[in-house]
Design a protein around this motif. Sequence first.
Motif, PDB file in Angstrom:
ATOM      1  N   UNK A 119       1.930  13.182   9.388  1.00  0.00           N
ATOM      2  CA  UNK A 119       2.739  13.858   8.358  1.00  0.00           C
ATOM      3  C   UNK A 119       4.184  14.126   8.791  1.00  0.00           C
ATOM      4  N   UNK A 120       4.400  14.360  10.075  1.00  0.00           N
ATOM      5  CA  UNK A 120       5.782  14.684  10.492  1.00  0.00           C
ATOM      6  C   UNK A 120       6.742  13.561  10.145  1.00  0.00           C
ATOM      7  N   UNK A 121       6.244  12.301  10.236  1.00  0.00           N
ATOM      8  CA  UNK A 121       7.130  11.169  10.003  1.00  0.00           C
ATOM      9  C   UNK A 121       7.570  11.094   8.533  1.00  0.00           C
ATOM     10  N   UNK A 122       6.748  11.665   7.634  1.00  0.00           N
ATOM     11  CA  UNK A 122       7.131  11.643   6.205  1.00  0.00           C
ATOM     12  C   UNK A 122       8.406  12.428   5.966  1.00  0.00           C
ATOM     13  N   UNK A 123       8.617  13.473   6.780  1.00  0.00           N
ATOM     14  CA  UNK A 123       9.841  14.265   6.597  1.00  0.00           C
ATOM     15  C   UNK A 123      11.070  13.472   7.014  1.00  0.00           C
ATOM     16  N   UNK A 124      10.860  12.398   7.788  1.00  0.00           N
ATOM     17  CA  UNK A 124      11.999  11.561   8.202  1.00  0.00           C
ATOM     18  C   UNK A 124      12.267  10.432   7.199  1.00  0.00           C
ATOM     19  N   UNK A 125      11.259  10.117   6.348  1.00  0.00           N
ATOM     20  CA  UNK A 125      11.456   9.070   5.336  1.00  0.00           C
ATOM     21  C   UNK A 125      12.490   9.577   4.341  1.00  0.00           C
ATOM     22  N   UNK A 126      13.569   8.834   4.174  1.00  0.00           N
ATOM     23  CA  UNK A 126      14.675   9.315   3.345  1.00  0.00           C
ATOM     24  C   UNK A 126      14.960   8.319   2.229  1.00  0.00           C
ATOM     25  N   UNK A 127      14.363   8.561   1.060  1.00  0.00           N
ATOM     26  CA  UNK A 127      14.635   7.692  -0.094  1.00  0.00           C
ATOM     27  C   UNK A 127      15.623   8.380  -1.042  1.00  0.00           C
ATOM     28  N   UNK A 128      16.376   9.329  -0.500  1.00  0.00           N
ATOM     29  CA  UNK A 128      17.330  10.098  -1.306  1.00  0.00           C
ATOM     30  C   UNK A 128      16.956  11.564  -1.233  1.00  0.00           C
ATOM     31  N   UNK A 168       0.809  -1.214   0.000  1.00  0.00           N
ATOM     32  CA  UNK A 168       0.000   0.000   0.000  1.00  0.00           C
ATOM     33  C   UNK A 168       0.847   1.271   0.000  1.00  0.00           C
ATOM     34  N   UNK A 169       0.218   2.335  -0.490  1.00  0.00           N
ATOM     35  CA  UNK A 169       0.924   3.610  -0.589  1.00  0.00           C
ATOM     36  C   UNK A 169       0.934   4.297   0.763  1.00  0.00           C
ATOM     37  N   UNK A 170       2.128   4.732   1.205  1.00  0.00           N
ATOM     38  CA  UNK A 170       2.231   5.467   2.468  1.00  0.00           C
ATOM     39  C   UNK A 170       1.838   6.919   2.263  1.00  0.00           C
ATOM     40  N   UNK A 171       2.399   7.511   1.241  1.00  0.00           N
ATOM     41  CA  UNK A 171       2.112   8.920   0.943  1.00  0.00           C
ATOM     42  C   UNK A 171       2.738   9.252  -0.402  1.00  0.00           C
ATOM     43  N   UNK A 172       2.386  10.418  -0.938  1.00  0.00           N
ATOM     44  CA  UNK A 172       3.027  10.900  -2.150  1.00  0.00           C
ATOM     45  C   UNK A 172       3.543  12.302  -1.890  1.00  0.00           C
ATOM     46  N   UNK A 173       4.501  12.716  -2.681  1.00  0.00           N
ATOM     47  CA  UNK A 173       5.022  14.078  -2.531  1.00  0.00           C
ATOM     48  C   UNK A 173       5.207  14.693  -3.902  1.00  0.00           C
ATOM     49  N   UNK A 174       5.030  16.009  -3.942  1.00  0.00           N
ATOM     50  CA  UNK A 174       5.228  16.722  -5.189  1.00  0.00           C
ATOM     51  C   UNK A 174       6.449  17.614  -5.010  1.00  0.00           C
ATOM     52  N   UNK A 181      14.166   1.878  14.211  1.00  0.00           N
ATOM     53  CA  UNK A 181      13.744   3.269  14.061  1.00  0.00           C
ATOM     54  C   UNK A 181      13.236   3.531  12.646  1.00  0.00           C
ATOM     55  N   UNK A 182      13.895   2.933  11.644  1.00  0.00           N
ATOM     56  CA  UNK A 182      13.442   3.101  10.261  1.00  0.00           C
ATOM     57  C   UNK A 182      12.000   2.605  10.131  1.00  0.00           C
ATOM     58  N   UNK A 183      11.744   1.414  10.670  1.00  0.00           N
ATOM     59  CA  UNK A 183      10.390   0.868  10.574  1.00  0.00           C
ATOM     60  C   UNK A 183       9.392   1.694  11.389  1.00  0.00           C
ATOM     61  N   UNK A 184       9.859   2.245  12.505  1.00  0.00           N
ATOM     62  CA  UNK A 184       8.978   3.105  13.306  1.00  0.00           C
ATOM     63  C   UNK A 184       8.557   4.328  12.493  1.00  0.00           C
ATOM     64  N   UNK A 185       9.508   4.898  11.746  1.00  0.00           N
ATOM     65  CA  UNK A 185       9.189   6.047  10.891  1.00  0.00           C
ATOM     66  C   UNK A 185       8.145   5.647   9.845  1.00  0.00           C
ATOM     67  N   UNK A 186       8.348   4.469   9.222  1.00  0.00           N
ATOM     68  CA  UNK A 186       7.399   4.024   8.191  1.00  0.00           C
ATOM     69  C   UNK A 186       6.031   3.712   8.810  1.00  0.00           C
ATOM     70  N   UNK A 187       6.036   3.117  10.019  1.00  0.00           N
ATOM     71  CA  UNK A 187       4.768   2.835  10.711  1.00  0.00           C
ATOM     72  C   UNK A 187       3.957   4.114  10.886  1.00  0.00           C
ATOM     73  N   UNK A 188       4.657   5.186  11.200  1.00  0.00           N
ATOM     74  CA  UNK A 188       3.969   6.442  11.514  1.00  0.00           C
ATOM     75  C   UNK A 188       3.625   7.259  10.274  1.00  0.00           C
ATOM     76  N   UNK A 189       4.359   7.004   9.171  1.00  0.00           N
ATOM     77  CA  UNK A 189       4.294   7.931   8.024  1.00  0.00           C
ATOM     78  C   UNK A 189       2.905   8.057   7.414  1.00  0.00           C
ATOM     79  N   UNK A 190       2.147   6.945   7.430  1.00  0.00           N
ATOM     80  CA  UNK A 190       0.838   7.002   6.795  1.00  0.00           C
ATOM     81  C   UNK A 190      -0.093   7.978   7.528  1.00  0.00           C
ATOM     82  N   UNK A 191      -0.036   7.939   8.856  1.00  0.00           N
ATOM     83  CA  UNK A 191      -0.971   8.735   9.643  1.00  0.00           C
ATOM     84  C   UNK A 191      -0.422  10.090  10.060  1.00  0.00           C
TER      85      UNK A 191
END
Lengths: 67, 539
Positions: B401-410, B106-112, B389-399
């Motif tokens: 928004x602050x956690x999305x800023x920690x998701x680092x795919x580059x 499933x999609x966690x979030x999208x960014x533009x 901690x990485x998984x904790x960030x992903x767990x939180x990212x869907x709900x």
Amino acid sequence: MLKLDPNLPDPDGFYAELLAAHEGLTEAESHALNARLVLILANHIGDRAVLAEALTLARETAAGGRR
Amino acid sequence: MVAVRYKTAFQLYPYQRSPDQDLSTPVRHPVVIVGGGPVGMALALDLGLKGIRVVVLDDHEGVGMGSRAICFAKRTLEICDRLGCGQPMVDKGVVWNLGRVFRDTHELYSFNLLPEDGHRRPAFINLQQPHFERFIVERIREVQARGAPIEIRGVNQVIGVEPRGDHVALEIDTPDGPYRAEADWLVACDGARSPVREMLGLGFKGRVFQDNFLIADVRMKADFPTERWFWFDPPFNRGQSVLLHKQPDDIWRIDFQLGWNIDRKAVVEPESVLARVRAMLPDTPVELVWTSVYTFQCCTMERYRHGRVFFAGDAAHQVSPFGARGANSGIQDVDNLAWKLALVLRGQAGEALLDSYDLERRHAAEENILNSTRSTDFITPKTPVSRMFRDAVLDLAERAPFARSLVNTGRLSVPAVLDGSPLNGPDDAALPARTRPGAPAVDAPTERGWLLGLLGDEFRLLCLNTEHPAVTVGGVTAAPVQLSTEGWPHLAERWLGDAPRAVCLIRPDQHVAARWIDPAPGAVAAALARAMGLADAEA
């Protein structure tokens, strides 16, 4: 500046709530919950200087505890 | 004999015997560039456009196969505009703005990327590296025809390098056997495994990451939108990550993380690659175009100038691919070095200016390595606690928004601001921070077209809502570019903020050197001297 003096209303109540949140979890699940909790609280605090102090304190007290 | 290390996508500079090879005395060249990749060719073009005689030695006859670097950032395109080859890249490239992050199914979030308006170039284009290189070489052919003193020698492999005080002696192998040549200045753009670096016994230090990635470039007519899709732990690559990116000509880059203990030969077998791709895209017919398995490291040399030898691009510093900071930073190395070398070769600046290349580009490389290392640590956590901690960030990212800023795919490449450079002159803190001394000039539409096009590739005095005469130091002139911000809000916002007017000294690489609201008499000349590495002249 990190607060070290009591700041929590009803500290016993909070402590019980923290333990209750972990009830029924495996150790791995509890670690994961703690990790999420750290991130949530860190974002809420939102002050890098305070967080740096907190990290240092947490790290130092662990070393002290082992003595 | 010169060994063939890879297949070429485009044969652009077949071997031709040079008259140098028939002379008993080695010919001395002002600048020799080793390596005809994107960095070496861009440097040859930049120097050639400035009238500097330059020879490129490449051990192949053209551009290597494989898409490799596919993300070219706005700053790179702006530099290529300055060199006259930006337009074909943008015409051919694919522009994307939307990224989606998935976990499992499933999609966690999208960014533009929400590119800011008022820029000539987009934040990024996707373009296969061979096309990028080909457009640079085509531009070289165009300017050669008009007399630019650039010479490309294919199948010329440097097999000996000897610094000799006032020059560097070279031994070069060819299909007709070896010959000797000399260079006043040598620039090694010969890649991460730089043979020049090896021959000089210079170190390359950093962190090696224990992970393998598989690139599969596939051609498919898919109606996927032009977006960047990143998966954590998808069912078709359990426990690992996958990246899907669009390239021109219906080609898609799929990047599979594989982990450390794998059979590197077996994973690149076409059947094995296709099985992975089919698991990911079960209903789409695909054709395999190119595959490669790679590991990576984040390394840098201690210094990028060693007397008369310079290192640029991957030869000097290497990063993980996350963030597109490899080729993009190499092109910025070129941008930084070419004008300095040209001033020194013309006798307009002292050799001290060349040390600023090392200082400024190491500063940039450190920033790139920091960002690229952080992305790598997030994408491929190496300890149980970092994975937690990485998984904790992903767990939180869907709900949350602050956690999305920690998701680092580059963290995608942005140009370095050269804060603290000795070439920087005075600043006025009332002016906007983003155009402070050290920053690359920020583009904006103006009454006479795009700002960066007006700045060109020489020192300039950008005069906004004010006038200032041209300033000359040691034969180098900073000519005024006078503009009104009236009716041009981007220009005003980016360069003036709340100030009524400004004078900004811009370097030939379009970085800001100094700026004032009202420069005192002599202030601009002193700053120009400083930007030319003549700091003593300011005293």
